[in-house]
Design a protein around this motif. Structure first.
Motif, mmCIF file in Angstrom:
data_model
loop_
_atom_site.group_PDB
_atom_site.id
_atom_site.type_symbol
_atom_site.label_atom_id
_atom_site.label_comp_id
_atom_site.label_asym_id
_atom_site.label_seq_id
_atom_site.Cartn_x
_atom_site.Cartn_y
_atom_site.Cartn_z
ATOM 1 N N TYR A 209 6.234 -16.942 -4.890
ATOM 2 C CA TYR A 209 7.161 -16.311 -6.359
ATOM 3 C C TYR A 209 8.265 -15.321 -6.027
ATOM 4 O O TYR A 209 9.290 -15.423 -6.586
ATOM 5 N N LEU A 210 7.692 -14.217 -5.126
ATOM 6 C CA LEU A 210 8.637 -13.324 -5.098
ATOM 7 C C LEU A 210 8.325 -12.526 -3.600
ATOM 8 O O LEU A 210 7.162 -12.364 -3.261
ATOM 9 N N ALA A 211 9.476 -12.206 -2.919
ATOM 10 C CA ALA A 211 9.172 -11.788 -1.503
ATOM 11 C C ALA A 211 10.250 -10.758 -1.440
ATOM 12 O O ALA A 211 11.387 -10.710 -1.722
ATOM 13 N N GLN A 212 9.929 -9.449 -0.816
ATOM 14 C CA GLN A 212 10.797 -8.385 -0.639
ATOM 15 C C GLN A 212 10.661 -7.865 0.739
ATOM 16 O O GLN A 212 9.595 -7.857 1.310
ATOM 17 N N VAL A 213 11.776 -7.317 1.346
ATOM 18 C CA VAL A 213 11.864 -6.693 2.510
ATOM 19 C C VAL A 213 12.028 -5.073 2.187
ATOM 20 O O VAL A 213 12.960 -4.705 1.855
ATOM 21 N N ASP A 214 11.070 -4.247 2.794
ATOM 22 C CA ASP A 214 11.273 -2.814 2.480
ATOM 23 C C ASP A 214 12.154 -2.012 3.364
ATOM 24 O O ASP A 214 12.926 -2.732 4.468
ATOM 25 N N THR A 215 12.081 -0.680 3.325
ATOM 26 C CA THR A 215 13.010 0.072 4.111
ATOM 27 C C THR A 215 12.686 -0.229 5.701
ATOM 28 O O THR A 215 13.500 -0.019 6.627
ATOM 29 N N TYR A 216 11.334 -0.462 5.932
ATOM 30 C CA TYR A 216 10.953 -0.560 7.500
ATOM 31 C C TYR A 216 10.905 -1.856 7.976
ATOM 32 O O TYR A 216 10.641 -2.208 9.258
ATOM 33 N N GLY A 217 11.515 -2.677 7.061
ATOM 34 C CA GLY A 217 11.514 -4.277 7.533
ATOM 35 C C GLY A 217 10.412 -4.855 7.563
ATOM 36 O O GLY A 217 10.213 -6.210 7.975
ATOM 37 N N GLN A 218 9.536 -4.460 6.626
ATOM 38 C CA GLN A 218 8.210 -5.261 6.237
ATOM 39 C C GLN A 218 8.377 -6.304 5.226
ATOM 40 O O GLN A 218 9.149 -6.016 4.237
ATOM 41 N N LEU A 219 7.713 -7.346 5.339
ATOM 42 C CA LEU A 219 7.841 -8.284 4.342
ATOM 43 C C LEU A 219 6.413 -8.281 3.602
ATOM 44 O O LEU A 219 5.457 -8.341 3.968
#
Length: 286
Positions: A209-219
């Motif tokens: 439904y939703l996927a994000q990549v954070d500051t450190y490149g983690q999914l």
């Protein structure tokens, strides 16, 4: 023209007029409106309602009136930017309620606030004891701004003398099962990387439904099916654990060897890795 059609035309016209005036006047929230802007808004709404339903009146007279009431706060805002004295008079100034930890009773009476009302405003700021407050001011919008005494403020990273990395805005790379290429590129990633990361989680794109990549490149992902649990990203914690293990192994090697030269070498490198760990911990520890 039938009356019902006249009402429809007037309604659509005034929706457009009010929308344009609101866009021109800005994006202030209701709680941020000055008394002058609040009165103007009520008047404009009343004029619009009267003209829409007052079929016997001239519609364009109402439009002219609304334009006048819209123009006045617009020009008042421009003058306020150039004259602080005018701004203070029209929009009001903040009133100090607590100064140097002391309640200013005269200012409370001036603004017609009771002690109970002051305590209520403080509770809204999660402050339950007046003695904890160094400074408090009632803003023109009616909101209370509070500065706690230094010993009562939450401890920050700066207070501890630690260095932390600046965090960037997380990039939403999947929404409703669809890949968003622009945010993916902004995160410095591509579709192949995304598919690989989803394979590690044993998840298909259609189920996300939703996927994000954070500051450190983690999914991180949220699935349509809430019953399915997805493991949190482990790459960064594992990397930190691996570096700490290397440092610990070097310390063990230095204790195990009988050669003084080798012992010094192991110990020296263990200290170097410890310095690296101290620098990287703020970046690798979530």
């Amino acid at each position: 023209m039938p009356e019902w059609l006249d009402v429809v035309v007037r309604s659509f016209l005034f929706i457009v007029v009010l929308f344009l005036i609101t866009k021109i006047l800005g994006k202030k929230q209701l709680t941020e409106l000055s008394f002058f802007e609040y009165v103007t808004g009520i008047t404009i709404g009343s004029i619009a309602g009267e003209v829409i339903m007052g079929l016997e009146g001239n519609m364009w007279h109402g439009v002219i009136s609304i334009l006048i009431f819209g123009a006045v706060p617009f020009f008042v805002g421009i003058i306020s930017l150039k004259s602080k004295r005018f701004s203070d008079y029209v929009e009001g100034k903040g009133t100090i309620f607590i100064k140097d930890g002391k309640v200013m009773e005269d200012n409370l009476k001036k603004e017609r606030y009771t002690a109970d009302e002051l305590l209520e405003l403080l509770r809204r700021k999660d402050v339950f004891q007046v003695a904890d407050v160094e400074f408090a001011v009632l803003e023109p919008t009616g909101d209370l701004s509070v500065l706690l005494k230094k010993e009562n403020r939450p401890v920050t990273v700066k207070d501890l003398g630690l260095v932390t990395p600046n965090e960037k805005e997380p990039q939403t790379v999947i929404m409703d099962g669809e890949i968003l290429d622009e945010p993916l590129a902004n995160a410095g990633r591509n579709r192949r990387w995304l598919e690989t990361e989803l394979d590690k989680l044993n998840v298909s794109i259609e189920n996300v439904y939703l996927a994000q990549v954070d500051t450190y490149g983690q999914l991180t992902v949220d699935l349509f099916d809430d019953k399915i649990k997805v493991a949190s990203p482990q790459e960064i914690p594992l990397l930190l654990a691996m570096i700490k293990k290397c440092q610990a192994d070097l310390e063990l090697f230095s204790l195990a060897t009988e050669s003084e030269e080798t012992k010094k070498m192991y110990h020296h490198n263990a200290l170097k890795i410890e310095k690296v760990i101290n620098k990287l911990t703020p970046y690798l520890k979530n």
